[in-house]
Design a protein around this motif. Structure first.
Motif, mmCIF file in Angstrom:
data_model
loop_
_atom_site.group_PDB
_atom_site.id
_atom_site.type_symbol
_atom_site.label_atom_id
_atom_site.label_comp_id
_atom_site.label_asym_id
_atom_site.label_seq_id
_atom_site.Cartn_x
_atom_site.Cartn_y
_atom_site.Cartn_z
ATOM 1 N N UNK A 137 45.286 48.470 44.010
ATOM 2 C CA UNK A 137 45.623 47.431 44.986
ATOM 3 C C UNK A 137 44.482 46.431 45.145
ATOM 4 N N UNK A 138 43.251 46.899 45.051
ATOM 5 C CA UNK A 138 42.103 45.991 45.113
ATOM 6 C C UNK A 138 42.144 45.032 43.928
ATOM 7 N N UNK A 139 42.447 45.551 42.741
ATOM 8 C CA UNK A 139 42.516 44.696 41.546
ATOM 9 C C UNK A 139 43.602 43.634 41.673
ATOM 10 N N UNK A 140 44.756 44.007 42.264
ATOM 11 C CA UNK A 140 45.846 43.038 42.436
ATOM 12 C C UNK A 140 45.450 41.953 43.421
ATOM 13 N N UNK A 141 44.543 42.286 44.372
ATOM 14 C CA UNK A 141 44.021 41.340 45.347
ATOM 15 C C UNK A 141 45.121 40.649 46.156
ATOM 16 N N UNK A 142 46.177 41.402 46.485
ATOM 17 C CA UNK A 142 47.269 40.841 47.277
ATOM 18 C C UNK A 142 47.223 41.307 48.732
ATOM 19 N N UNK A 143 46.565 42.434 48.975
ATOM 20 C CA UNK A 143 46.505 43.008 50.318
ATOM 21 C C UNK A 143 45.063 43.102 50.782
ATOM 22 N N UNK A 144 44.873 42.943 52.086
ATOM 23 C CA UNK A 144 43.534 43.203 52.618
ATOM 24 C C UNK A 144 43.426 44.703 52.893
ATOM 25 N N UNK A 145 42.253 45.138 53.266
ATOM 26 C CA UNK A 145 41.999 46.569 53.451
ATOM 27 C C UNK A 145 42.878 47.177 54.546
ATOM 28 N N UNK A 146 43.098 46.438 55.614
ATOM 29 C CA UNK A 146 43.955 46.929 56.702
ATOM 30 C C UNK A 146 45.383 47.165 56.203
ATOM 31 N N UNK A 147 45.883 46.237 55.410
ATOM 32 C CA UNK A 147 47.238 46.372 54.860
ATOM 33 C C UNK A 147 47.319 47.552 53.898
ATOM 34 N N UNK A 148 46.260 47.764 53.116
ATOM 35 C CA UNK A 148 46.222 48.912 52.207
ATOM 36 C C UNK A 148 46.242 50.218 53.001
ATOM 37 N N UNK A 149 45.475 50.254 54.074
ATOM 38 C CA UNK A 149 45.421 51.464 54.906
ATOM 39 C C UNK A 149 46.799 51.789 55.457
ATOM 40 N N UNK A 150 47.515 50.784 55.917
ATOM 41 C CA UNK A 150 48.869 50.993 56.443
ATOM 42 C C UNK A 150 49.803 51.427 55.314
#
Length: 178
Positions: A137-150
């Motif tokens: 998800x970091x590589x895709x760079x579409x979500x911030x960390x908060x969104x990834x956590x959710x």
């Protein structure tokens, strides 16, 4: 024509299913069922398992016949499936319950065999796979960390960050720089 049930190692995504399906059909197989790690097919009598194995090996897949190895692959695929479901569902489901249902065996049995064969616990393997998904998800760079956590059902951004650092040795921001 003969019917074969094949357990296949390294099938990890929908594209893998497509590759295996295309290769088997090209060899003349009729596919009854195909899913990650498993295919039920009917093949001409002159098509050997060895020829199928050779063809699939060229794409990084491997036929497995050992019962323990099949179980290990099913557990790993089950964990992957669980992570995919976590991302899409709002229902709370425990990993242990999910794996028991998915594999059709008691979780204690599954856990004991996994630890014995893999040298790590299911929980550690799951944490590593979840961190691998964060890396994706970091590589895709579409979500911030908060969104990834959710999305991945972490209880907080802090928990995701600390687990990420514990597994990778890098903070999320340092990992992004690499």
């Amino acid at each position: 024509m003969k019917t074969l049930i094949l357990n296949i190692k390294n099938m990890v995504c929908p594209r893998c299913i497509l590759v295996v399906q295309n290769e088997l059909e090209e060899l003349g197989a009729l596919i009854y069922t195909i899913r990650l790690g498993y295919v039920a097919i009917q093949v001409p009598d002159n098509l050997s398992k060895e020829k199928i194995a050779s063809r699939l090996n060229s794409y990084g897949f491997e036929l497995i016949e050992d019962k323990e190895e099949i179980l290990m692959e099913r557990i790993k695929l089950g964990i992957q499936h669980y992570i995919e479901i976590l991302e899409k569902s709002t229902k709370e489901l425990m990993l242990s319950d999910f794996l028991s249902h998915e594999i059709g065996k008691n979780y204690n049995f599954i856990s004991k065999h996994f630890s014995k064969n893999e040298g790590t616990t299911i929980e550690t393997y799951y944490i590593n796979k979840r961190v691998d998904r964060v890396k994706e998800l970091i590589k895709y760079d579409e979500l911030n960390l908060s969104e990834m956590a959710v999305k991945l059902r972490y209880s907080s951004v802090h928990y995701l960050s600390s687990q990420f650092k514990r597994v990778t040795g890098l903070s999320v921001s340092k990992y992004k720089e690499v």
